[in-house]
Design a protein around this motif. Structure first.
Motif, PDB file in Angstrom:
ATOM      1  N   ALA A   1     -11.903 -15.864 -10.411  1.00  0.00           N
ATOM      2  CA  ALA A   1     -11.182 -16.811 -10.432  1.00  0.00           C
ATOM      3  C   ALA A   1      -9.707 -16.924 -11.926  1.00  0.00           C
ATOM      4  CB  ALA A   1     -10.777 -17.746  -8.950  1.00  0.00           C
ATOM      5  N   GLY A   2      -8.917 -16.603 -11.681  1.00  0.00           N
ATOM      6  CA  GLY A   2      -7.931 -17.395 -12.596  1.00  0.00           C
ATOM      7  C   GLY A   2      -8.166 -15.751 -13.584  1.00  0.00           C
ATOM      8  N   GLY A   3      -8.655 -14.846 -13.427  1.00  0.00           N
ATOM      9  CA  GLY A   3      -8.545 -13.865 -14.311  1.00  0.00           C
ATOM     10  C   GLY A   3      -7.325 -12.950 -14.151  1.00  0.00           C
ATOM     11  N   SER A   4      -6.901 -11.136 -14.487  1.00  0.00           N
ATOM     12  CA  SER A   4      -6.257 -10.410 -14.428  1.00  0.00           C
ATOM     13  C   SER A   4      -6.672  -8.767 -14.336  1.00  0.00           C
ATOM     14  CB  SER A   4      -5.484 -10.962 -15.436  1.00  0.00           C
ATOM     15  OG  SER A   4      -5.121 -11.538 -15.834  1.00  0.00           O
ATOM     16  N   LEU A   5      -5.977  -8.457 -13.474  1.00  0.00           N
ATOM     17  CA  LEU A   5      -6.357  -7.209 -13.200  1.00  0.00           C
ATOM     18  C   LEU A   5      -4.685  -6.248 -13.382  1.00  0.00           C
ATOM     19  CD1 LEU A   5      -8.585  -6.897 -10.018  1.00  0.00           C
ATOM     20  CD2 LEU A   5      -9.270  -5.913 -12.877  1.00  0.00           C
ATOM     21  N   ARG A   6      -5.023  -4.864 -13.597  1.00  0.00           N
ATOM     22  CA  ARG A   6      -3.240  -3.853 -14.294  1.00  0.00           C
ATOM     23  C   ARG A   6      -4.441  -2.939 -12.633  1.00  0.00           C
ATOM     24  NH1 ARG A   6       0.403  -4.218 -16.660  1.00  0.00           N
ATOM     25  NH2 ARG A   6       1.440  -2.046 -16.721  1.00  0.00           N
ATOM     26  N   LEU A   7      -3.411  -3.155 -11.904  1.00  0.00           N
ATOM     27  CA  LEU A   7      -3.521  -1.763 -10.762  1.00  0.00           C
ATOM     28  C   LEU A   7      -2.577  -0.056 -11.252  1.00  0.00           C
ATOM     29  CD1 LEU A   7      -4.318  -3.556  -7.539  1.00  0.00           C
ATOM     30  CD2 LEU A   7      -5.429  -3.038  -9.127  1.00  0.00           C
ATOM     31  N   SER A   8      -3.179   0.668 -10.943  1.00  0.00           N
ATOM     32  CA  SER A   8      -1.817   1.739 -11.609  1.00  0.00           C
ATOM     33  C   SER A   8      -1.930   2.965 -10.226  1.00  0.00           C
ATOM     34  CB  SER A   8      -2.451   2.410 -12.792  1.00  0.00           C
ATOM     35  OG  SER A   8      -0.986   3.116 -12.674  1.00  0.00           O
ATOM     36  N   CYS A   9      -0.839   3.344  -9.647  1.00  0.00           N
ATOM     37  CA  CYS A   9      -0.485   3.923  -8.703  1.00  0.00           C
ATOM     38  C   CYS A   9       0.176   5.448  -8.937  1.00  0.00           C
ATOM     39  CB  CYS A   9       0.542   3.413  -7.886  1.00  0.00           C
ATOM     40  SG  CYS A   9       1.021   4.842  -6.500  1.00  0.00           S
ATOM     41  N   ALA A  10      -0.678   6.608  -9.628  1.00  0.00           N
ATOM     42  CA  ALA A  10       0.401   7.645  -9.615  1.00  0.00           C
ATOM     43  C   ALA A  10       0.510   9.071  -8.917  1.00  0.00           C
ATOM     44  CB  ALA A  10      -1.015   8.806 -10.568  1.00  0.00           C
ATOM     45  N   ALA A  11       1.560   9.846  -9.005  1.00  0.00           N
ATOM     46  CA  ALA A  11       2.158  10.243  -8.158  1.00  0.00           C
ATOM     47  C   ALA A  11       1.828  11.633  -8.145  1.00  0.00           C
ATOM     48  CB  ALA A  11       3.757  10.081  -7.469  1.00  0.00           C
ATOM     49  N   ARG A  12       1.368  12.067  -6.806  1.00  0.00           N
ATOM     50  CA  ARG A  12       1.729  14.055  -7.129  1.00  0.00           C
ATOM     51  C   ARG A  12       2.108  14.540  -6.283  1.00  0.00           C
ATOM     52  NH1 ARG A  12      -5.300  13.313  -8.430  1.00  0.00           N
ATOM     53  NH2 ARG A  12      -4.822  12.524  -9.861  1.00  0.00           N
ATOM     54  N   GLY A  13       3.359  15.743  -6.191  1.00  0.00           N
ATOM     55  CA  GLY A  13       3.693  16.602  -5.047  1.00  0.00           C
ATOM     56  C   GLY A  13       5.036  15.526  -5.170  1.00  0.00           C
ATOM     57  N   ILE A  14       5.130  14.789  -5.624  1.00  0.00           N
ATOM     58  CA  ILE A  14       7.108  14.252  -5.774  1.00  0.00           C
ATOM     59  C   ILE A  14       7.450  13.837  -7.335  1.00  0.00           C
ATOM     60  CG2 ILE A  14       6.514  13.801  -3.562  1.00  0.00           C
ATOM     61  CD1 ILE A  14       5.672  10.579  -4.355  1.00  0.00           C
ATOM     62  N   THR A  15       8.427  13.690  -7.174  1.00  0.00           N
ATOM     63  CA  THR A  15       8.511  13.080  -8.316  1.00  0.00           C
ATOM     64  C   THR A  15       9.275  11.804  -7.836  1.00  0.00           C
ATOM     65  OG1 THR A  15      10.415  15.122  -8.964  1.00  0.00           O
ATOM     66  CG2 THR A  15      11.056  12.913  -9.912  1.00  0.00           C
ATOM     67  N   PHE A  16       9.124  11.007  -8.365  1.00  0.00           N
ATOM     68  CA  PHE A  16       9.058   9.144  -8.317  1.00  0.00           C
ATOM     69  C   PHE A  16      10.078   8.161  -8.872  1.00  0.00           C
ATOM     70  CE2 PHE A  16       5.684   7.107  -6.375  1.00  0.00           C
ATOM     71  CZ  PHE A  16       4.896   5.856  -7.077  1.00  0.00           C
ATOM     72  N   SER A  17      10.402   9.386  -9.579  1.00  0.00           N
ATOM     73  CA  SER A  17      12.300   8.353  -9.968  1.00  0.00           C
ATOM     74  C   SER A  17      12.921   8.577  -7.803  1.00  0.00           C
ATOM     75  CB  SER A  17      12.870   9.027 -10.490  1.00  0.00           C
ATOM     76  OG  SER A  17      12.960  10.529 -10.308  1.00  0.00           O
ATOM     77  N   GLY A  18      12.563   9.352  -7.229  1.00  0.00           N
ATOM     78  CA  GLY A  18      13.856   8.877  -6.113  1.00  0.00           C
ATOM     79  C   GLY A  18      12.916   8.871  -5.116  1.00  0.00           C
ATOM     80  N   TYR A  19      12.044   7.547  -4.901  1.00  0.00           N
ATOM     81  CA  TYR A  19      11.039   6.612  -4.149  1.00  0.00           C
ATOM     82  C   TYR A  19      10.958   5.402  -4.456  1.00  0.00           C
ATOM     83  CZ  TYR A  19       9.812  11.203  -2.032  1.00  0.00           C
ATOM     84  OH  TYR A  19       9.941  12.834  -1.757  1.00  0.00           O
ATOM     85  N   HIS A  20      11.455   4.580  -3.699  1.00  0.00           N
ATOM     86  CA  HIS A  20      11.061   2.695  -3.551  1.00  0.00           C
ATOM     87  C   HIS A  20       9.136   3.243  -3.221  1.00  0.00           C
ATOM     88  CE1 HIS A  20      15.238   2.939  -3.134  1.00  0.00           C
ATOM     89  NE2 HIS A  20      15.476   2.747  -2.459  1.00  0.00           N
ATOM     90  N   VAL A  21       8.810   2.498  -4.282  1.00  0.00           N
ATOM     91  CA  VAL A  21       7.542   1.855  -4.259  1.00  0.00           C
ATOM     92  C   VAL A  21       7.038   0.855  -3.660  1.00  0.00           C
ATOM     93  CG1 VAL A  21       5.298   2.518  -5.371  1.00  0.00           C
ATOM     94  CG2 VAL A  21       6.697   4.156  -5.454  1.00  0.00           C
ATOM     95  N   GLY A  22       6.074   0.765  -3.000  1.00  0.00           N
ATOM     96  CA  GLY A  22       5.288  -0.952  -2.880  1.00  0.00           C
ATOM     97  C   GLY A  22       3.920  -1.185  -2.692  1.00  0.00           C
TER      98      GLY A  22
END
Length: 126
Positions: free
Chosen positions: A14-35
């Motif tokens: 508790a109190g710490g940090s993490l960084r999650l990453s989501c990588a896309a394959r098969g689409i151009t991410f710039s054409g998508y909203h992401v959640g």
């Protein structure tokens, strides 16, 4: 074939940090909203944070405002979730999801997103 692959989960105090990453394959991410969504044991999947396809607009669940930051790098086809000041209640499987930019960016329901990753576990110990 569209693939979303999450990474960066783990165990943190508790109190710490993490960084999650989501990588896309098969689409151009710039054409998508992401959640980012999360699902704790015995609970429904819930919205955490979202970002417009161009990165200019972001929105957050009240429970994470001021602690989490969503960002994207369309050149790298990635969307990240920086999580600071983590709490035990943040423990869940975290999912990345995407939807075409033709759809409303502000609809944060799970059914609004057709593409999902497999999830990454985040555990926050007290």
């Amino acid at each position: 074939q569209v693939q979303l692959v999450e990474s960066g989960g783990g165990l943190v105090q508790a109190g710490g940090s993490l960084r999650l990453s989501c990588a896309a394959r098969g689409i151009t991410f710039s054409g998508y909203h992401v959640g980012w969504f999360r699902q704790a044991p015995g609970k429904e999947r819930e919205f955490v944070a979202g970002i417009h396809r161009n990165g200019g607009v972001t929105y957050y669940a009240d429970s994470v405002k001021g602690r989490f930051t969503i960002s994207r790098d369309n050149a790298k086809n990635t969307v990240d979730l920086q999580m600071n000041n983590l709490e035990p209640d943040d423990t869940a499987v975290y999912y990345c999801a995407a939807k075409s930019s033709y759809l409303s960016a502000t609809n944060t329901g799970t059914t609004a997103y057709p593409y999902w990753g497999q999830g990454t576990q985040v555990t926050v110990s007290s």
